[in-house]
Design an enzyme around this catalytic site. Structure first.
Site, PDB file in Angstrom:
ATOM      1  N   GLY A   9      -9.577 -10.472 -65.420  1.00  0.00           N
ATOM      2  CA  GLY A   9      -9.884  -9.485 -66.533  1.00  0.00           C
ATOM      3  C   GLY A   9      -9.457  -8.019 -66.145  1.00  0.00           C
ATOM      4  O   GLY A   9      -9.955  -7.173 -66.540  1.00  0.00           O
ATOM      5  N   GLY A  15     -12.582  -3.917 -65.684  1.00  0.00           N
ATOM      6  CA  GLY A  15     -11.480  -4.503 -64.812  1.00  0.00           C
ATOM      7  C   GLY A  15     -10.672  -3.498 -64.428  1.00  0.00           C
ATOM      8  O   GLY A  15     -10.408  -3.701 -63.114  1.00  0.00           O
ATOM      9  N   THR A 125     -23.917  -9.648 -67.307  1.00  0.00           N
ATOM     10  CA  THR A 125     -24.503  -8.575 -68.166  1.00  0.00           C
ATOM     11  C   THR A 125     -26.033  -8.425 -68.523  1.00  0.00           C
ATOM     12  O   THR A 125     -26.575  -9.441 -68.121  1.00  0.00           O
ATOM     13  CB  THR A 125     -23.831  -8.764 -69.379  1.00  0.00           C
ATOM     14  OG1 THR A 125     -24.502  -7.760 -70.591  1.00  0.00           O
ATOM     15  CG2 THR A 125     -24.114 -10.175 -70.009  1.00  0.00           C
ATOM     16  N   ASP A 126     -26.327  -7.187 -68.618  1.00  0.00           N
ATOM     17  CA  ASP A 126     -27.922  -7.349 -68.831  1.00  0.00           C
ATOM     18  C   ASP A 126     -28.397  -7.913 -70.336  1.00  0.00           C
ATOM     19  O   ASP A 126     -29.512  -8.226 -70.288  1.00  0.00           O
ATOM     20  CB  ASP A 126     -28.304  -5.708 -69.030  1.00  0.00           C
ATOM     21  CG  ASP A 126     -27.731  -4.994 -70.200  1.00  0.00           C
ATOM     22  OD1 ASP A 126     -26.722  -5.725 -70.958  1.00  0.00           O
ATOM     23  OD2 ASP A 126     -28.167  -3.702 -70.446  1.00  0.00           O
ATOM     24  N   GLU A 127     -27.238  -8.130 -71.056  1.00  0.00           N
ATOM     25  CA  GLU A 127     -27.960  -8.945 -72.323  1.00  0.00           C
ATOM     26  C   GLU A 127     -28.259 -10.595 -72.297  1.00  0.00           C
ATOM     27  O   GLU A 127     -28.915 -10.950 -72.972  1.00  0.00           O
ATOM     28  CB  GLU A 127     -26.435  -9.119 -73.313  1.00  0.00           C
ATOM     29  CG  GLU A 127     -26.285  -7.601 -73.554  1.00  0.00           C
ATOM     30  CD  GLU A 127     -25.327  -7.395 -74.848  1.00  0.00           C
ATOM     31  OE1 GLU A 127     -25.336  -8.394 -75.779  1.00  0.00           O
ATOM     32  OE2 GLU A 127     -24.336  -6.376 -74.990  1.00  0.00           O
ATOM     33  N   TYR A 149     -22.518 -14.290 -77.562  1.00  0.00           N
ATOM     34  CA  TYR A 149     -22.053 -13.657 -76.589  1.00  0.00           C
ATOM     35  C   TYR A 149     -22.925 -13.609 -75.481  1.00  0.00           C
ATOM     36  O   TYR A 149     -22.551 -14.289 -74.160  1.00  0.00           O
ATOM     37  CB  TYR A 149     -21.623 -12.102 -76.781  1.00  0.00           C
ATOM     38  CG  TYR A 149     -21.349 -11.414 -75.582  1.00  0.00           C
ATOM     39  CD1 TYR A 149     -20.531 -11.544 -74.779  1.00  0.00           C
ATOM     40  CD2 TYR A 149     -22.465 -10.333 -75.407  1.00  0.00           C
ATOM     41  CE1 TYR A 149     -20.430 -10.824 -73.404  1.00  0.00           C
ATOM     42  CE2 TYR A 149     -21.990  -9.578 -74.438  1.00  0.00           C
ATOM     43  CZ  TYR A 149     -21.315  -9.907 -73.217  1.00  0.00           C
ATOM     44  OH  TYR A 149     -21.135  -9.004 -72.269  1.00  0.00           O
ATOM     45  N   LYS A 153     -22.749 -15.642 -71.729  1.00  0.00           N
ATOM     46  CA  LYS A 153     -22.499 -15.063 -70.300  1.00  0.00           C
ATOM     47  C   LYS A 153     -23.722 -15.640 -69.675  1.00  0.00           C
ATOM     48  O   LYS A 153     -23.882 -15.628 -68.338  1.00  0.00           O
ATOM     49  CB  LYS A 153     -23.051 -13.594 -70.436  1.00  0.00           C
ATOM     50  CG  LYS A 153     -21.586 -12.920 -70.874  1.00  0.00           C
ATOM     51  CD  LYS A 153     -20.215 -12.923 -70.050  1.00  0.00           C
ATOM     52  CE  LYS A 153     -20.560 -12.015 -68.900  1.00  0.00           C
ATOM     53  NZ  LYS A 153     -19.393 -12.105 -67.943  1.00  0.00           N
ATOM     54  N   LEU A 189     -19.565   0.870 -79.281  1.00  0.00           N
ATOM     55  CA  LEU A 189     -20.288   1.833 -80.027  1.00  0.00           C
ATOM     56  C   LEU A 189     -19.511   3.281 -79.810  1.00  0.00           C
ATOM     57  O   LEU A 189     -18.959   3.778 -80.675  1.00  0.00           O
ATOM     58  CB  LEU A 189     -21.689   1.795 -79.766  1.00  0.00           C
ATOM     59  CG  LEU A 189     -22.303   3.232 -80.353  1.00  0.00           C
ATOM     60  CD1 LEU A 189     -22.764   2.862 -81.590  1.00  0.00           C
ATOM     61  CD2 LEU A 189     -23.634   3.557 -79.464  1.00  0.00           C
TER      62      LEU A 189
END
Ligand code: TYD
Length: 337
Positions: A9, A15, A125-127, A149, A153, A189
């Site tokens: 990536g 990346g 990811t923090d998600e 998503y 992850k 965003l």
């Protein structure tokens, strides 16, 4: 001693910054990028490193076992960024998220196990933690993903942990917060709202605009991964926080102020389903390794917004695709009510 590093990536946003950073930072490293060049991966993102004698580009997909096998030959370190990353796209079309983020990570880990690499950094990811109504998540917090998503992850993150525990693959996991900077695809965003403002078009803010994100500048992100790659403890996960928690409406106003556009461009639209209210990370584990963010949020945001204003040639070829996709997203959310 010179190392050979495979970055998946690497033609994407984070990346490509990490690739540039590594080449600058380690004059004796050989760097290979493996990238499928889907809509968000673009060869021009690597323009600064392309001519470099220690750089190689491989066009290929992490879901393809043979390609990955060839790309990983003779590699000491792997940094695995390749993923589908946009929540709205995952809500409308989850398939690619499952195949690339979960199955692709499986192929990467399985190949690393067979080839026998020295270190494998998995970029999570923090998600994966879900929404933090209050406080901040530590690396021990449960994974409670909200979107397809985030769930894909989380699946990849758990597979990476399993490959360490079961096979001893030397995995290190990073869980970064919302990242921003030049070259981010204009579906996220900050770049999306910047392009809307540049065109004097409304900025579609989901729900009440009071959702909060912790913003991390892309260079600080690259520095954190560099540190974890070289100094992190194998088998461990590290949160990377930006230390800049802001409500979406505040970020929108800052973008408009930077470009001298009126706040009346902000338009509240139907909320994203399953929209996480707040992300917040405790990054004391990473700070104990010796990292802290260096960028000042307002300055970095301003520079990022101005970069988009000054690099039309970068976004002109992709803006139409993004606008069409976006219309489709908004229709889908509106029809759901
Ligand atoms: P985004 O950049 O998509 O990242 P993530 O969902 O992974 O955090 O969105 C950041 C925040 O901005 C999120 O709360 C959703 C919100 N948002 C809007 O309000 N309108 C938009 O058009 C977009 C793209 C995001």
């Amino acid at each position: 001693m010179g190392k050979s590093v495979l970055i998946t990536g690497g033609a994407g946003f984070i990346g490509s910054h990490f690739t540039e950073y590594l080449i600058q930072q380690y004059p004796d490293y050989e760097v290979r990028v493996l990238d499928a060049l889907t809509y968000a991966g673009r060869r021009e993102n690597l323009a600064a490193v392309e001519p470099h004698p220690r750089f190689t580009f491989i066009h290929g997909d992490v879901r393809d076992r043979q390609t990955v096998q060839q790309a990983m030959q003779g590699v000491h370190y792997v940094v695995h960024f390749a993923a589908e990353t946009h929540v709205d796209r995952s809500i409308l079309n989850p398939d690619a998220f499952i195949t690339t983020d979960v199955y692709g990570t499986f192929i990467m880990l399985e190949t690393a196990r067979r080839v026998g690499v020295e270190r494998f950094v998995h970029v999570s990811t923090d998600e994966v933690y879900g929404s933090a109504e209050q406080g901040a998540f530590t690396e021990q917090s449960p994974l409670q993903p909200s979107s397809p998503y985030a769930a894909s992850k989380a699946g990849a993150d758990l597979l990476a942990q399993a490959y360490y525990r079961t096979y001893g693959v030397p995995v290190l996991i990073v869980r970064p917060s919302n990242t921003f900077g030049p070259r981010q695809y204009p579906e996220k965003l900050i770049p999306f709202f910047t392009l809307r403002a540049l065109h004097d078009e409304p900025l579609p803010l989901y729900g009440d605009g009071q959702q909060r994100r912790d913003w991390l500048y892309v260079i600080d992100h690259a520095r954190a991964i560099d540190l974890v790659l070289h100094k992190g403890q194998v088998g461990e996960a590290y949160n990377i926080a930006g230390g800049n928690e802001r409500a979406n409406i505040e970020v929108s106003r800052l973008i408009l102020h930077t470009l001298g556009k009126p706040e009346s461009l902000i338009e509240f639209v139907k909320d994203r389903p399953g929209h996480d209210r707040r992300y917040a990370l405790d990054d004391s584990k990473l700070r104990a390794l010796g990292w802290q963010p260096q960028a000042d949020f307002e300055t970095a945001l301003r520079e990022t917004v101005l970069w988009y204003a000054q690099h039309r040639e970068w976004w002109q070829p992709i803006v139409q695709e993004q606008l069409e996709y976006r219309k489709f997203v908004e229709q889908w959310y509106t029809q759901r009510q």
